[in-house]
Design a protein around this motif. Structure first.
Motif, PDB file in Angstrom:
ATOM      1  N   SER A 127       0.829  -1.195   0.000  1.00 27.77           N
ATOM      2  CA  SER A 127       0.000   0.000   0.000  1.00 27.77           C
ATOM      3  C   SER A 127       0.863   1.244   0.000  1.00 27.77           C
ATOM      4  N   HIS A 128       0.290   2.333  -0.471  1.00 31.13           N
ATOM      5  CA  HIS A 128       0.946   3.596  -0.159  1.00 31.13           C
ATOM      6  C   HIS A 128       0.017   4.451   0.701  1.00 31.13           C
ATOM      7  N   LEU A 129      -1.080   3.818   1.153  1.00 32.11           N
ATOM      8  CA  LEU A 129      -1.987   4.512   2.063  1.00 32.11           C
ATOM      9  C   LEU A 129      -1.488   4.301   3.484  1.00 32.11           C
ATOM     10  N   LEU A 130      -0.769   5.301   3.977  1.00 35.05           N
ATOM     11  CA  LEU A 130      -0.044   5.103   5.218  1.00 35.05           C
ATOM     12  C   LEU A 130      -0.961   4.899   6.401  1.00 35.05           C
ATOM     13  N   SER A 131      -2.091   5.592   6.416  1.00 33.34           N
ATOM     14  CA  SER A 131      -2.963   5.493   7.583  1.00 33.34           C
ATOM     15  C   SER A 131      -3.497   4.071   7.730  1.00 33.34           C
ATOM     16  N   GLU A 132      -3.836   3.446   6.606  1.00 31.23           N
ATOM     17  CA  GLU A 132      -4.295   2.054   6.610  1.00 31.23           C
ATOM     18  C   GLU A 132      -3.303   1.155   7.316  1.00 31.23           C
ATOM     19  N   ILE A 133      -2.081   1.253   6.815  1.00 29.02           N
ATOM     20  CA  ILE A 133      -1.002   0.398   7.278  1.00 29.02           C
ATOM     21  C   ILE A 133      -0.771   0.600   8.769  1.00 29.02           C
ATOM     22  N   GLU A 134      -0.761   1.861   9.157  1.00 26.88           N
ATOM     23  CA  GLU A 134      -0.486   2.193  10.540  1.00 26.88           C
ATOM     24  C   GLU A 134      -1.523   1.545  11.462  1.00 26.88           C
ATOM     25  N   LEU A 135      -2.764   1.447  10.964  1.00 26.63           N
ATOM     26  CA  LEU A 135      -3.838   0.954  11.820  1.00 26.63           C
ATOM     27  C   LEU A 135      -3.802  -0.549  12.042  1.00 26.63           C
ATOM     28  N   ILE A 136      -3.413  -1.319  11.042  1.00 26.25           N
ATOM     29  CA  ILE A 136      -3.581  -2.766  11.214  1.00 26.25           C
ATOM     30  C   ILE A 136      -2.304  -3.600  11.155  1.00 26.25           C
ATOM     31  N   CYS A 137      -1.203  -3.031  10.700  1.00 31.45           N
ATOM     32  CA  CYS A 137      -0.050  -3.902  10.455  1.00 31.45           C
ATOM     33  C   CYS A 137       0.775  -4.148  11.708  1.00 31.45           C
ATOM     34  N   ASP A 138       1.274  -5.386  11.818  1.00 34.99           N
ATOM     35  CA  ASP A 138       2.161  -5.715  12.918  1.00 34.99           C
ATOM     36  C   ASP A 138       3.566  -5.223  12.620  1.00 34.99           C
ATOM     37  N   ARG A 139       3.978  -5.437  11.378  1.00 33.72           N
ATOM     38  CA  ARG A 139       5.311  -4.974  10.979  1.00 33.72           C
ATOM     39  C   ARG A 139       5.214  -4.279   9.639  1.00 33.72           C
ATOM     40  N   ILE A 140       6.220  -3.454   9.384  1.00 31.36           N
ATOM     41  CA  ILE A 140       6.238  -2.681   8.155  1.00 31.36           C
ATOM     42  C   ILE A 140       7.600  -2.808   7.498  1.00 31.36           C
ATOM     43  N   GLY A 141       7.602  -2.887   6.178  1.00 32.25           N
ATOM     44  CA  GLY A 141       8.852  -2.784   5.444  1.00 32.25           C
ATOM     45  C   GLY A 141       8.705  -1.657   4.446  1.00 32.25           C
ATOM     46  N   ILE A 142       9.734  -0.854   4.311  1.00 30.68           N
ATOM     47  CA  ILE A 142       9.646   0.237   3.340  1.00 30.68           C
ATOM     48  C   ILE A 142      10.609  -0.038   2.194  1.00 30.68           C
ATOM     49  N   LEU A 143      10.049  -0.053   1.013  1.00 31.34           N
ATOM     50  CA  LEU A 143      10.816  -0.336  -0.191  1.00 31.34           C
ATOM     51  C   LEU A 143      11.077   0.983  -0.904  1.00 31.34           C
ATOM     52  N   HIS A 144      12.295   1.132  -1.393  1.00 28.44           N
ATOM     53  CA  HIS A 144      12.619   2.352  -2.123  1.00 28.44           C
ATOM     54  C   HIS A 144      13.610   1.992  -3.211  1.00 28.44           C
ATOM     55  N   ARG A 145      13.273   2.331  -4.438  1.00 25.81           N
ATOM     56  CA  ARG A 145      14.123   1.994  -5.583  1.00 25.81           C
ATOM     57  C   ARG A 145      14.582   0.542  -5.560  1.00 25.81           C
ATOM     58  N   GLY A 146      13.641  -0.344  -5.275  1.00 25.03           N
ATOM     59  CA  GLY A 146      13.956  -1.761  -5.369  1.00 25.03           C
ATOM     60  C   GLY A 146      14.754  -2.337  -4.214  1.00 25.03           C
ATOM     61  N   ARG A 147      14.938  -1.543  -3.149  1.00 24.09           N
ATOM     62  CA  ARG A 147      15.658  -2.063  -1.973  1.00 24.09           C
ATOM     63  C   ARG A 147      14.812  -1.849  -0.734  1.00 24.09           C
ATOM     64  N   LEU A 148      14.957  -2.754   0.227  1.00 24.15           N
ATOM     65  CA  LEU A 148      14.265  -2.578   1.504  1.00 24.15           C
ATOM     66  C   LEU A 148      15.101  -1.626   2.345  1.00 24.15           C
ATOM     67  N   ILE A 149      14.529  -0.441   2.652  1.00 24.49           N
ATOM     68  CA  ILE A 149      15.357   0.508   3.385  1.00 24.49           C
ATOM     69  C   ILE A 149      14.973   0.580   4.861  1.00 24.49           C
ATOM     70  N   ARG A 150      13.876  -0.030   5.245  1.00 20.85           N
ATOM     71  CA  ARG A 150      13.495   0.007   6.655  1.00 20.85           C
ATOM     72  C   ARG A 150      12.613  -1.184   6.964  1.00 20.85           C
ATOM     73  N   LEU A 151      12.770  -1.741   8.150  1.00 15.03           N
ATOM     74  CA  LEU A 151      11.967  -2.886   8.539  1.00 15.03           C
ATOM     75  C   LEU A 151      11.767  -2.841  10.043  1.00 15.03           C
ATOM     76  N   GLY A 152      10.534  -3.010  10.499  1.00 15.39           N
ATOM     77  CA  GLY A 152      10.328  -3.030  11.939  1.00 15.39           C
ATOM     78  C   GLY A 152       8.865  -2.965  12.316  1.00 15.39           C
ATOM     79  N   THR A 153       8.610  -2.989  13.631  1.00  7.73           N
ATOM     80  CA  THR A 153       7.231  -2.813  14.071  1.00  7.73           C
ATOM     81  C   THR A 153       6.897  -1.332  13.954  1.00  7.73           C
ATOM     82  N   ILE A 154       5.609  -1.038  14.047  1.00  9.16           N
ATOM     83  CA  ILE A 154       5.176   0.341  13.931  1.00  9.16           C
ATOM     84  C   ILE A 154       5.897   1.202  14.966  1.00  9.16           C
TER      85      ILE A 154
END
Ligand code: ADP
Ligand code: MG
Lengths: 305, 236
Positions: A195-222
């Motif tokens: 998703s790129h709908l951040l509010s959605e993700i923030e509400l239900i996800c246990d963990r998040i990964g952020i992808l940027h230019r084909g690489r994972l640049i961040r990974l963790g719990t909210i």
């Protein structure tokens, strides 16, 4: 236990012709999604979210790297029967909503009587019970997306892979889908949600990964991502002598943040000024701030798909 | 096997209109011949338009098989289908089978119409063996079409597949030996034309066996090819 979904050092080069210059959509992308979690897969447009999902489902091949889904290598056909997938741009078909759901269920081997019951149940769950016998061509994009969700769940999958599942939905439908996903997690399913709908993700996800230019640049719990351990937010009222520098005054409360080292001094100042301390909490950014900081203003990783 | 049928029926359903138009055409022709009792048309006059319709029974699945995949990719419907627990070869076979359903419906309708006309007029036609041969030609033509259609734009695919069917025929008509059994769609159709449904179908039954074997081989080839293809973008 092994991961529900695992991407190992995936690289994907797109080229228009075999001899033309490649465009790198994924660049050594590695990620493990645990069983039973709702994982938020975030990234700006063009960062490679859809590409990695398509590789996982065997719709396209990685240039390099590999991965597994429910413990089997990408593209393993029997494993796909245990997966639910919602594509980014849900396609229109010529047949009715219920026939469409049944077709997809049948292709995943759901037996007849069960298929009938589940189709009805799911179309009801996504609020389409009144249009089950209408051709989907006449549906709005939001309605088609809801049919797509029913399709993704028809085989009672262990892993749901959803590519921007709420992009065309109105707020009420979004709430409904959120409930649906939380219920799915309660049943022990794993949900991989791009998703790129951040509010959605923030509400239900246990963990998040952020992808940027084909690489994972961040990974963790909210909270890992949003909380700044070295800064605190201080909230107080009735401060004599006016609020400190940089504070926001609202409804009689004053709020400001200080570095961890200055926490004690700040609290003492509140008391010294005869004020009432309301709270001291770790400062928390919103996901949008984190996202923009990480991906920068120039957030597009090349030409748009 | 079931997955193939689901896919085939789903494609076939999309071609409802094509099938209905072809059947309507057959029926209109039949009506014309049955009603024109006054000036009593000759038997050959009826056979000629029906021969043309047999041609459509071979050509339509050929066209459909070059196009259907392209449309599926363009509309992204293919992503939903291929993300299910099915193999690429099942998809290819289902697509080809849908073309065969179109052909079979068309040829059967045609046969029944001619049979009816024959009974009505008291004529003798040699319909069914010729229609069977036409179906085999359609199966082979469809297999060639699928092979090109699974990775090329339909225009290019039609051109190349058509060319591939024409070349062996052209070579053997120049008496270059060894080509008369290669992709024999045109030779089979010519034997049907020659018998004109007025005489028994006079082709070599071996030709049909060879054609079916080649169709199966081509479908296998197409499956190998298609299994390596990215379906996530439309072919330009
Ligand atoms: N079939 C394709 N051919 C060429 N480039 C593509 C293709 N699909 C995607 N891309 C490019 O790859 C990058 C990643 O795209 P995508 O995976 O769709 O990103 P996201 O889903 O995160 O928006 C984009 O720059 C896009 O233009
Ligand atoms: Mg995307």
């Amino acid at each position: 236990m092994d991961a529900a979904l695992s991407f190992q050092d995936l690289t994907k080069d797109y080229r228009k012709w075999p001899w033309s210059k490649p465009f790198r959509a994924l660049d050594g992308f590695t990620l493990n999604v645990n069983r039973g979690e709702i994982f938020g897969f975030l990234g700006p447009n063009g960062s490679g979210k859809t590409t990695s999902i398509h590789i996982a489902l065997g719709l396209t091949r990685a240039t390099r790297g590999s991965g597994t889904m429910l413990g089997q290598p990408f593209g393993h056909v029997p494993t796909r029967r245990r997966i639910g997938f919602l594509a980014e741009n849900v396609a229109y078909h010529h047949i009715t909503a219920s026939k469409l759901v049944k077709l997809h269920g049948a292709l995943n081997g759901v037996p007849g009587p069960l298929l009938r019951d589940r189709t009805k149940e799911l179309l009801q769950a996504v609020d389409l019970e009144e249009v089950t016998d209408k051709p989907t061509q006449k549906f709005s994009r939001g309605m088609v997306q809801r049919v797509g969700l029913a399709i993704a769940m028809i085989n009672d999958p262990e892993l749901l892979v959803l590519d921007e599942p709420t992009s065309a939905l109105d707020p009420a439908a979004r709430v409904q889908v959120r409930e649906l996903l939380l219920e799915a997690r309660r049943q022990g399913k794993t949900i991989f949600l791009s998703s790129h709908l951040l509010s959605e993700i923030e509400l239900i996800c246990d963990r998040i990964g952020i992808l940027h230019r084909g690489r994972l640049i961040r990974l963790g719990t909210i909270s890992e991502l949003l909380e700044e351990r070295d800064r605190f937010e201080i909230r107080a009222r009735n401060l004599a002598g006016g609020p400190p520098e940089g504070a926001v005054a609202e409804n009689g409360f004053v709020t400001w943040t200080v570095p961890a080292a200055a926490q004690r001094a700040a609290i003492e100042r509140v008391w010294a000024a005869g004020g009432e301390l309301i709270s001291v909490t770790p400062s928390r950014k919103n996901l949008e701030q984190v996202f923009l900081e990480l991906t920068g203003k120039d957030s597009t990783g090349g030409p748009q798909a | 096997m079931r997955a193939i049928l689901y896919i085939a029926f789903s494609f076939f359903r999309q071609q409802k209109l094509v099938v209905l138009v072809l059947l309507a055409f057959t029926l209109v022709l039949l009506g014309v011949f049955l009603s024109e009792s006054a000036n009593n048309p000759a038997k050959t006059e009826l056979a000629i338009p029906y021969l043309q319709l047999i041609g459509y029974g071979i050509f339509m699945p050929f066209l459909l098989c070059t196009q259907m995949m392209y449309l599926e990719r363009k509309t992204r419907r293919i992503l939903g289908i291929l993300s299910k627990g099915i193999y690429r070869w099942q998809y290819i076979t289902g697509l080809w089978l849908a073309g065969m359903f179109v052909s079979a419906t068309q040829l059967t309708g045609l046969g029944l119409a001619m049979q009816l006309a024959a009974v009505w007029r008291g004529w003798e036609f040699h319909i069914w063996p010729a229609l069977g041969a036409a179906f085999v030609a359609a199966a082979l033509a469809g297999a060639v079409a699928v092979t090109f259609g699974c990775f090329l734009h339909p225009m290019v695919a039609t051109f190349l597949a058509g060319g591939l069917l024409a070349v062996p025929y052209w070579l053997s008509s120049r008496s270059v030996g060894g080509f008369d059994m290669l992709l024999p769609v045109v030779p089979i159709f010519r034997t049907i034309m020659r018998s004109a449904l007025l005489h028994p179908w006079g082709g070599d039954p071996w030709l049909l066996v060879v054609a079916l074997a080649q169709a199966a081989l081509l479908l296998y080839l197409a499956s190998l090819l298609f299994a390596r293809i990215d379906v996530t973008s439309a072919v330009e």
